[in-house]
Design a protein around this motif. Structure first.
Motif, PDB file in Angstrom:
ATOM      1  N   HIS A   1       0.839  -1.199   0.000  1.00 54.79           N
ATOM      2  CA  HIS A   1       0.000   0.000   0.000  1.00 54.79           C
ATOM      3  C   HIS A   1       0.879   1.257   0.000  1.00 54.79           C
ATOM      4  O   HIS A   1       0.652   2.183  -0.795  1.00 54.79           O
ATOM      5  CB  HIS A   1      -0.905  -0.044   1.240  1.00 54.79           C
ATOM      6  CG  HIS A   1      -1.643   1.220   1.544  1.00 54.79           C
ATOM      7  ND1 HIS A   1      -2.981   1.383   1.273  1.00 54.79           N
ATOM      8  CD2 HIS A   1      -1.231   2.383   2.118  1.00 54.79           C
ATOM      9  CE1 HIS A   1      -3.364   2.592   1.653  1.00 54.79           C
ATOM     10  NE2 HIS A   1      -2.325   3.220   2.173  1.00 54.79           N
ATOM     11  N   GLU A   2       1.884   1.283   0.871  1.00 54.79           N
ATOM     12  CA  GLU A   2       2.770   2.462   0.921  1.00 54.79           C
ATOM     13  C   GLU A   2       3.496   2.636  -0.418  1.00 54.79           C
ATOM     14  O   GLU A   2       3.717   3.754  -0.875  1.00 54.79           O
ATOM     15  CB  GLU A   2       3.783   2.338   2.068  1.00 54.79           C
ATOM     16  CG  GLU A   2       3.197   2.076   3.455  1.00 54.79           C
ATOM     17  CD  GLU A   2       2.093   3.044   3.859  1.00 54.79           C
ATOM     18  OE1 GLU A   2       1.964   4.117   3.246  1.00 54.79           O
ATOM     19  OE2 GLU A   2       1.326   2.709   4.787  1.00 54.79           O
ATOM     20  N   PHE A   3       3.849   1.528  -1.030  1.00 54.77           N
ATOM     21  CA  PHE A   3       4.463   1.582  -2.365  1.00 54.77           C
ATOM     22  C   PHE A   3       3.490   2.226  -3.357  1.00 54.77           C
ATOM     23  O   PHE A   3       3.910   2.993  -4.241  1.00 54.77           O
ATOM     24  CB  PHE A   3       4.833   0.165  -2.811  1.00 54.77           C
ATOM     25  CG  PHE A   3       5.535   0.089  -4.142  1.00 54.77           C
ATOM     26  CD1 PHE A   3       6.879   0.392  -4.249  1.00 54.77           C
ATOM     27  CD2 PHE A   3       4.838  -0.308  -5.276  1.00 54.77           C
ATOM     28  CE1 PHE A   3       7.537   0.312  -5.482  1.00 54.77           C
ATOM     29  CE2 PHE A   3       5.482  -0.395  -6.513  1.00 54.77           C
ATOM     30  CZ  PHE A   3       6.829  -0.088  -6.614  1.00 54.77           C
TER      31      PHE A   3
ATOM     32  N   ARG B   1      -3.616   7.806  -4.011  1.00 53.42           N
ATOM     33  CA  ARG B   1      -4.101   8.283  -2.714  1.00 53.42           C
ATOM     34  C   ARG B   1      -4.767   7.141  -1.936  1.00 53.42           C
ATOM     35  O   ARG B   1      -5.150   6.126  -2.498  1.00 53.42           O
ATOM     36  CB  ARG B   1      -5.131   9.394  -2.921  1.00 53.42           C
ATOM     37  CG  ARG B   1      -4.578  10.663  -3.511  1.00 53.42           C
ATOM     38  CD  ARG B   1      -5.705  11.679  -3.704  1.00 53.42           C
ATOM     39  NE  ARG B   1      -5.242  12.845  -4.451  1.00 53.42           N
ATOM     40  CZ  ARG B   1      -4.573  13.858  -3.908  1.00 53.42           C
ATOM     41  NH1 ARG B   1      -4.319  13.863  -2.631  1.00 53.42           N
ATOM     42  NH2 ARG B   1      -4.176  14.888  -4.666  1.00 53.42           N
ATOM     43  N   ASP B   2      -4.959   7.391  -0.649  1.00 48.68           N
ATOM     44  CA  ASP B   2      -5.696   6.444   0.186  1.00 48.68           C
ATOM     45  C   ASP B   2      -7.144   6.323  -0.274  1.00 48.68           C
ATOM     46  O   ASP B   2      -7.748   7.290  -0.743  1.00 48.68           O
ATOM     47  CB  ASP B   2      -5.673   6.901   1.644  1.00 48.68           C
ATOM     48  CG  ASP B   2      -4.322   6.654   2.298  1.00 48.68           C
ATOM     49  OD1 ASP B   2      -3.735   5.586   2.057  1.00 48.68           O
ATOM     50  OD2 ASP B   2      -3.865   7.541   3.038  1.00 48.68           O
ATOM     51  N   GLU B   3      -7.709   5.116  -0.091  1.00 51.52           N
ATOM     52  CA  GLU B   3      -9.100   4.877  -0.483  1.00 51.52           C
ATOM     53  C   GLU B   3      -9.915   4.259   0.640  1.00 51.52           C
ATOM     54  O   GLU B   3     -10.982   3.701   0.401  1.00 51.52           O
ATOM     55  CB  GLU B   3      -9.135   3.979  -1.740  1.00 51.52           C
ATOM     56  CG  GLU B   3      -8.439   4.616  -2.946  1.00 51.52           C
ATOM     57  CD  GLU B   3      -8.460   3.752  -4.204  1.00 51.52           C
ATOM     58  OE1 GLU B   3      -9.088   2.668  -4.176  1.00 51.52           O
ATOM     59  OE2 GLU B   3      -7.849   4.165  -5.204  1.00 51.52           O
ATOM     60  N   TYR B   4      -9.398   4.326   1.878  1.00 49.67           N
ATOM     61  CA  TYR B   4     -10.189   3.795   3.001  1.00 49.67           C
ATOM     62  C   TYR B   4     -11.010   4.909   3.643  1.00 49.67           C
ATOM     63  O   TYR B   4     -10.688   6.095   3.524  1.00 49.67           O
ATOM     64  CB  TYR B   4      -9.298   3.115   4.041  1.00 49.67           C
ATOM     65  CG  TYR B   4      -8.134   3.934   4.542  1.00 49.67           C
ATOM     66  CD1 TYR B   4      -6.866   3.768   3.997  1.00 49.67           C
ATOM     67  CD2 TYR B   4      -8.288   4.868   5.559  1.00 49.67           C
ATOM     68  CE1 TYR B   4      -5.786   4.503   4.449  1.00 49.67           C
ATOM     69  CE2 TYR B   4      -7.214   5.611   6.020  1.00 49.67           C
ATOM     70  CZ  TYR B   4      -5.968   5.425   5.459  1.00 49.67           C
ATOM     71  OH  TYR B   4      -4.909   6.170   5.898  1.00 49.67           O
ATOM     72  N   LYS B   5     -12.060   4.496   4.297  1.00 50.49           N
ATOM     73  CA  LYS B   5     -12.930   5.464   4.972  1.00 50.49           C
ATOM     74  C   LYS B   5     -12.160   6.075   6.133  1.00 50.49           C
ATOM     75  O   LYS B   5     -11.516   5.368   6.913  1.00 50.49           O
ATOM     76  CB  LYS B   5     -14.190   4.759   5.475  1.00 50.49           C
ATOM     77  CG  LYS B   5     -15.218   5.700   6.090  1.00 50.49           C
ATOM     78  CD  LYS B   5     -16.493   4.951   6.379  1.00 50.49           C
ATOM     79  CE  LYS B   5     -17.575   5.773   7.051  1.00 50.49           C
ATOM     80  NZ  LYS B   5     -17.208   7.042   7.609  1.00 50.49           N
TER      81      LYS B   5
HETATM   82 ZN   LIG Z   1      -2.000   5.211   2.851  1.00 51.85          ZN
END
Ligand SMILES: [Zn+2]
Length: 219
Positions: free
Chosen positions: A163-165, A172-176
Motif C-alpha cells: 500500500h505504501e508503495f 491516494r488512500d481509499e479507506y474510509k
Molecule cells: Zn495510505
C-alpha cells in the motif's frame, strides 16, 4: 522486461521512404557489436516525479519512479533507526521487495490494437544514493501506537508495505477516514483501501498514458 519494438518505434512512424536503423536509431555511431534491446530500453526509459497535495489533513504524497515501457522501477533508500541490526534489515529488504512485487506485478498489461501486449511489472531497488524515495525504518515499542505511512515503515509491517508503495506511484488512500470525509473513491476493496492484493486497472492508467498506450487485460 517486456518491450514493444513497434510501440517504442512509434516516434519513427512518420518517416516516409528509406530508413536506416544504424543511422536513424543508433545515430550512425555503430562500431563492433551492439544490442538493439539495450538501445530500445534506453530510448524508452523515462523518469517521473510529482507532488500530489493534500485533499484533507495528511494526504500529501510524493510520487517518483523510472518507467521503461511497461517496467516501473522505484529506487528506495531505507534509513533504519538506531538499534535495528543489519541482519534485520536484510530480512526486511527481502520480505518487502517480494511483497511489493508480488502484489503489483503482472496484474494488467499495456497495449494498443496493433502492438504486442506487455505486462506491467514493478521492481524495487534498495539503494544508498540517487533514490526516488527515502524511508525511515522504525521499531515501535510494545503498546505504542504507530502506523506506517509513505515515508515511515515499521519493522513489523508486511502487507501494508504494498500500500505504501502505491503512494510512491502517485495513488491516494481509499479507506474510509473521518478526518477526510470527502475522500473519493472510498471503500474500494483495493490495495489503497484495505491492503488487499487487488490492483484495479485505474491504478495503472498513468503508466499507460505515459507511453501513449492503454491498460489491457492479460487474459
Ligand atoms: Zn495510505
Amino acid at each position: 522486461m517486456s518491450l514493444s519494438v513497434k510501440g517504442i518505434a512509434r516516434k519513427y512512424g512518420g518517416i516516409v521512404g528509406g530508413f536506416s536503423v544504424v543511422k536513424g536509431i543508433f545515430s550512425g555511431s555503430v562500431t563492433g557489436s551492439v544490442s538493439l534491446r539495450a538501445k530500445l530500453e534506453s530510448l524508452a526509459r523515462q523518469e517521473f516525479s510529482f507532488f500530489y497535495p493534500s485533499k484533507c489533513t495528511y494526504d500529501d504524497g510524493w510520487a517518483a519512479f523510472e518507467q521503461t515501457w511497461s517496467h516501473i522501477r522505484v529506487r528506495i533508500k531505507l534509513n533504519p533507526d538506531a538499534g535495528i541490526s543489519v541482519a534485520t534489515m536484510n530480512d526486511l529488504k527481502s520480505k518487502w521487495k517480494n511483497r511489493i512485487e508480488n502484489t503489483w506485478n503482472n496484474k494488467w498489461g499495456c497495449g494498443r490494437s496493433d502492438e504486442v501486449t506487455c505486462p506491467f511489472t514493478f521492481e524495487v531497488q534498495w539503494v544508498n544514493s540517487n533514490e526516488h524515495h527515502a524511508v525511515e525504518v522504525k521499531q515501535c515499542g510494545e503498546g505504542e501506537f504507530c502506523r506506517s505511512n509513505e515515508r515511515v515503515w515499521d519493522v513489523k509491517d508486511d502487507v501494508s508495505i504494498a500500500h505504501e508503495f502505491g503512494h510512491m506511484l502517485g495513488n491516494r488512500d481509499e479507506y474510509k477516514d473521518d478526518n477526510c470525509p470527502n475522500r473519493t473513491p472510498v471503500n474500494t476493496g483495493t490495495v489503497m483501501d484495505n491492503n488487499s492484493p487487488n490492483i484495479p486497472a485505474r491504478l495503472l492508467t498513468r503508466f499507460a498514458d505515459n507511453i501513449g498506450s492503454n491498460v489491457v487485460s492479460l487474459t
